[in-house]
Design an enzyme around this catalytic site. Structure first.
Site, PDB file in Angstrom:
ATOM      1  N   LYS A 115       0.807  -1.220   0.000  1.00 46.38           N
ATOM      2  CA  LYS A 115       0.000   0.000   0.000  1.00 46.38           C
ATOM      3  C   LYS A 115       0.840   1.270   0.000  1.00 46.38           C
ATOM      4  O   LYS A 115       0.416   2.286  -0.532  1.00 46.38           O
ATOM      5  CB  LYS A 115      -0.962   0.009   1.197  1.00 46.38           C
ATOM      6  CG  LYS A 115      -2.075  -1.008   1.031  1.00 46.38           C
ATOM      7  CD  LYS A 115      -3.282  -0.666   1.862  1.00 46.38           C
ATOM      8  CE  LYS A 115      -4.410  -1.635   1.546  1.00 46.38           C
ATOM      9  NZ  LYS A 115      -5.532  -1.530   2.464  1.00 46.38           N
ATOM     10  N   LYS A 198      -4.772  -9.846  -6.700  1.00 45.98           N
ATOM     11  CA  LYS A 198      -6.065 -10.175  -6.082  1.00 45.98           C
ATOM     12  C   LYS A 198      -7.148  -9.166  -6.465  1.00 45.98           C
ATOM     13  O   LYS A 198      -6.843  -8.017  -6.771  1.00 45.98           O
ATOM     14  CB  LYS A 198      -5.913 -10.284  -4.566  1.00 45.98           C
ATOM     15  CG  LYS A 198      -5.712  -8.985  -3.860  1.00 45.98           C
ATOM     16  CD  LYS A 198      -5.777  -9.110  -2.346  1.00 45.98           C
ATOM     17  CE  LYS A 198      -5.632  -7.691  -1.817  1.00 45.98           C
ATOM     18  NZ  LYS A 198      -5.455  -7.533  -0.427  1.00 45.98           N
ATOM     19  N   LYS A 201     -10.604  -3.536  -4.033  1.00 43.10           N
ATOM     20  CA  LYS A 201     -11.336  -2.276  -4.162  1.00 43.10           C
ATOM     21  C   LYS A 201     -10.443  -1.187  -4.715  1.00 43.10           C
ATOM     22  O   LYS A 201     -10.916  -0.213  -5.280  1.00 43.10           O
ATOM     23  CB  LYS A 201     -11.823  -1.828  -2.776  1.00 43.10           C
ATOM     24  CG  LYS A 201     -13.030  -2.596  -2.286  1.00 43.10           C
ATOM     25  CD  LYS A 201     -13.394  -2.211  -0.863  1.00 43.10           C
ATOM     26  CE  LYS A 201     -12.840  -3.212   0.127  1.00 43.10           C
ATOM     27  NZ  LYS A 201     -13.498  -3.217   1.432  1.00 43.10           N
TER      28      LYS A 201
HETATM   29  P1  TYM Z   1     -10.691  -5.616   3.690  1.00 37.64           P
HETATM   30  O1  TYM Z   1     -11.694  -4.544   3.948  1.00 37.64           O
HETATM   31  O2  TYM Z   1      -9.631  -5.349   2.676  1.00 37.64           O
HETATM   32  O3  TYM Z   1     -11.413  -6.935   3.254  1.00 37.64           O
HETATM   33  C1  TYM Z   1     -12.476  -7.506   4.012  1.00 37.64           C
HETATM   34  C2  TYM Z   1     -12.352  -9.018   3.984  1.00 37.64           C
HETATM   35  O4  TYM Z   1     -12.394  -9.500   2.635  1.00 37.64           O
HETATM   36  C3  TYM Z   1     -11.269 -10.345   2.395  1.00 37.64           C
HETATM   37  N1  TYM Z   1     -10.832 -10.177   0.998  1.00 37.64           N
HETATM   38  C4  TYM Z   1     -10.647 -11.176   0.123  1.00 37.64           C
HETATM   39  N2  TYM Z   1     -10.791 -12.512   0.252  1.00 37.64           N
HETATM   40  C5  TYM Z   1     -10.535 -13.266  -0.850  1.00 37.64           C
HETATM   41  N3  TYM Z   1     -10.156 -12.752  -2.040  1.00 37.64           N
HETATM   42  C6  TYM Z   1      -9.993 -11.418  -2.218  1.00 37.64           C
HETATM   43  N4  TYM Z   1      -9.629 -10.911  -3.391  1.00 37.64           N
HETATM   44  C7  TYM Z   1     -10.237 -10.566  -1.092  1.00 37.64           C
HETATM   45  N5  TYM Z   1     -10.189  -9.215  -0.901  1.00 37.64           N
HETATM   46  C8  TYM Z   1     -10.540  -8.997   0.378  1.00 37.64           C
HETATM   47  C9  TYM Z   1     -10.206  -9.869   3.376  1.00 37.64           C
HETATM   48  O5  TYM Z   1      -9.254 -10.878   3.635  1.00 37.64           O
HETATM   49  C10 TYM Z   1     -11.033  -9.521   4.599  1.00 37.64           C
HETATM   50  O6  TYM Z   1     -11.291 -10.670   5.374  1.00 37.64           O
HETATM   51  N6  TYM Z   1      -7.636  -5.131   7.607  1.00 37.64           N
HETATM   52  C11 TYM Z   1      -8.911  -5.687   7.160  1.00 37.64           C
HETATM   53  C12 TYM Z   1     -10.089  -5.237   7.984  1.00 37.64           C
HETATM   54  C13 TYM Z   1      -9.955  -5.480   9.439  1.00 37.64           C
HETATM   55  C14 TYM Z   1     -10.059  -6.727  10.108  1.00 37.64           C
HETATM   56  C15 TYM Z   1      -9.882  -6.429  11.501  1.00 37.64           C
HETATM   57  C16 TYM Z   1     -10.284  -8.043   9.694  1.00 37.64           C
HETATM   58  C17 TYM Z   1      -9.731  -4.512  10.371  1.00 37.64           C
HETATM   59  N7  TYM Z   1      -9.690  -5.102  11.607  1.00 37.64           N
HETATM   60  C18 TYM Z   1      -9.914  -7.431  12.449  1.00 37.64           C
HETATM   61  C19 TYM Z   1     -10.315  -9.034  10.668  1.00 37.64           C
HETATM   62  C20 TYM Z   1     -10.139  -8.730  12.022  1.00 37.64           C
HETATM   63  C21 TYM Z   1      -9.138  -5.265   5.720  1.00 37.64           C
HETATM   64  O7  TYM Z   1      -8.665  -4.245   5.282  1.00 37.64           O
HETATM   65  O8  TYM Z   1     -10.015  -6.063   5.065  1.00 37.64           O
END
Ligand code: TYM
Length: 335
Positions: A115, A198, A201
């Site tokens: 990032k 991957k 967004k």
């Molecule tokens: P975020 O918002 O990027 O994504 C949310 C969830 O979606 C999953 N994900 C994917 N899984 C499979 N293939 C993909 N292409 C893909 N893109 C996203 C992510 O693995 C995630 O589970 N840091 C985290 C948010 C967060 C969080 C937490 C998660 C903040 N605190 C505590 C778990 C526990 C994030 O940015 O996810």
């Protein structure tokens, strides 16, 4: 007793990677809760500010993502659904854990490297410390299980390291070590334009991802234009090696149909993408249709969304208080 905790950033749309990688598991775990088990699902609004967001846009995104989660099956009556910013204990615990987390651990985080890109010096402190807040998110509720996609595995390992070091340094058995729950078939859904990166967004091309809000025509167009290769589909999963785009599309089909890759290939082996893509587009459209229609209804009533988020935040504040207080006490800051 299970304590299931997970979050998602409220940035724009929910895409198929989020849905298959994480949210569908949230809903399945919520639906299978036993007596005494609890679920906490939140909008990672404090994580969102690690890059600049226009306030009006962020406000809209928080509501939009709350609506999308409910439309996808999160039930605020059974799961505690809230925005992180409404529960100050997340930021407080993060600060307390900053004394335990090591710079060397953060330096290893691949997401920060991706990032921040080439402009590392110009990245925000928040982007760097992001995984400590994520550790606080789960440790605050004594999470036992954290359903996430593959890309969050490293952040959860850091949460475990923070918990272990804190417990050792202060001689307490305070924090539970959280276990990541990663779906086997859909751990990493890839971009439709490039099978080696991957679905995300932040990809500038909307054609690279399927959003839960895309209408049927757009879905068909995105899947028709998805990058593939000229070979027909093989009979075994091993033969998909070296064909990342083909593997991704078959993986999406398998995840949505709740089948194994082998079962999907048994049906489509020998056929080209001219036959497979329309079948996939139909399956995606059919799977997303009920989610989309619930989403339209939820969007029409933002006051109701705000009410549900306020109830969730009150429950979360109550659940978070004992661990936060115990942390202050363990550190000698309160008595
Ligand atoms: P975020 O918002 O990027 O994504 C949310 C969830 O979606 C999953 N994900 C994917 N899984 C499979 N293939 C993909 N292409 C893909 N893109 C996203 C992510 O693995 C995630 O589970 N840091 C985290 C948010 C967060 C969080 C937490 C998660 C903040 N605190 C505590 C778990 C526990 C994030 O940015 O996810």
């Amino acid at each position: 007793m299970m304590r299931i905790v997970s979050g998602i950033q409220p940035t724009g749309n929910l895409h198929l990677g989020n849905y298959l990688g994480a949210i569908r598991n949230w809903v399945r775990m919520q639906d299978g809760l036993g007596a005494g088990d609890q679920c906490f699902f939140f909008l990672a609004s404090l994580h969102a500010i690690t890059v600049h967001n226009e306030p009006a846009q962020l406000r809209a995104n928080i509501r939009e993502m709350a609506a999308a989660l409910i439309a996808a099956g999160v039930d605020p009556a059974r799961a505690t659904l809230f925005s992180q910013a409404d529960v100050p204990a997340h930021a407080e615990l993060c600060w307390l854990l900053n004394g335990t987390a090591r710079i060397g651990w953060l330096n290893r985080m691949t997401q920060f490297k991706e990032k921040s890109g080439k402009n590392r010096e110009g990245a925000s402190i928040g982007l760097y410390a992001y995984p400590v807040l994520q550790a606080a998110d789960v440790l605050l509720y004594q999470a036992t299980h954290v359903p996430v996609g593959e890309d969050q595995k490293q952040h959860l390992e850091l949460a475990r390291d923070v918990a272990t070091k804190f417990n050792t340094d202060f001689g307490v058995e305070l924090f539970t070590l959280p276990e990541p729950i990663i779906p086997p078939a859909a751990a990493r859904i890839m971009s439709l334009r490039d099978g080696t990166s991957k679905m995300s967004k932040s990809d500038p091309s909307d054609m690279s991802r399927i959003n839960l809000t895309d209408d049927a025509d757009l879905l068909v167009q995105k899947i028709r234009k998805a990058k593939t290769d000229p070979e027909p589909l093989p009979a075994s999963a091993e033969e998909l090696a070296g064909r990342p785009e083909a593997r991704n599309l078959v993986g999406i089909y398998a995840a949505l149909a709740d089948e194994t890759v082998e079962q999907v290939l048994a049906r489509f082996a020998g056929q080209g993408f001219g036959a497979f893509k329309p079948a996939l587009a139909e399956l995606v459209a059919e799977s997303l249709r009920p989610v989309k229609s619930r989403l339209d209804a939820l969007r029409a009533d933002p006051a109701e969304l705000d009410r549900l988020l306020a109830i969730g935040a009150a429950k979360a504040r109550e659940a978070a208080a004992p661990t936060l207080d115990a942390t202050y006490k363990a550190m000698g800051l309160r008595w």
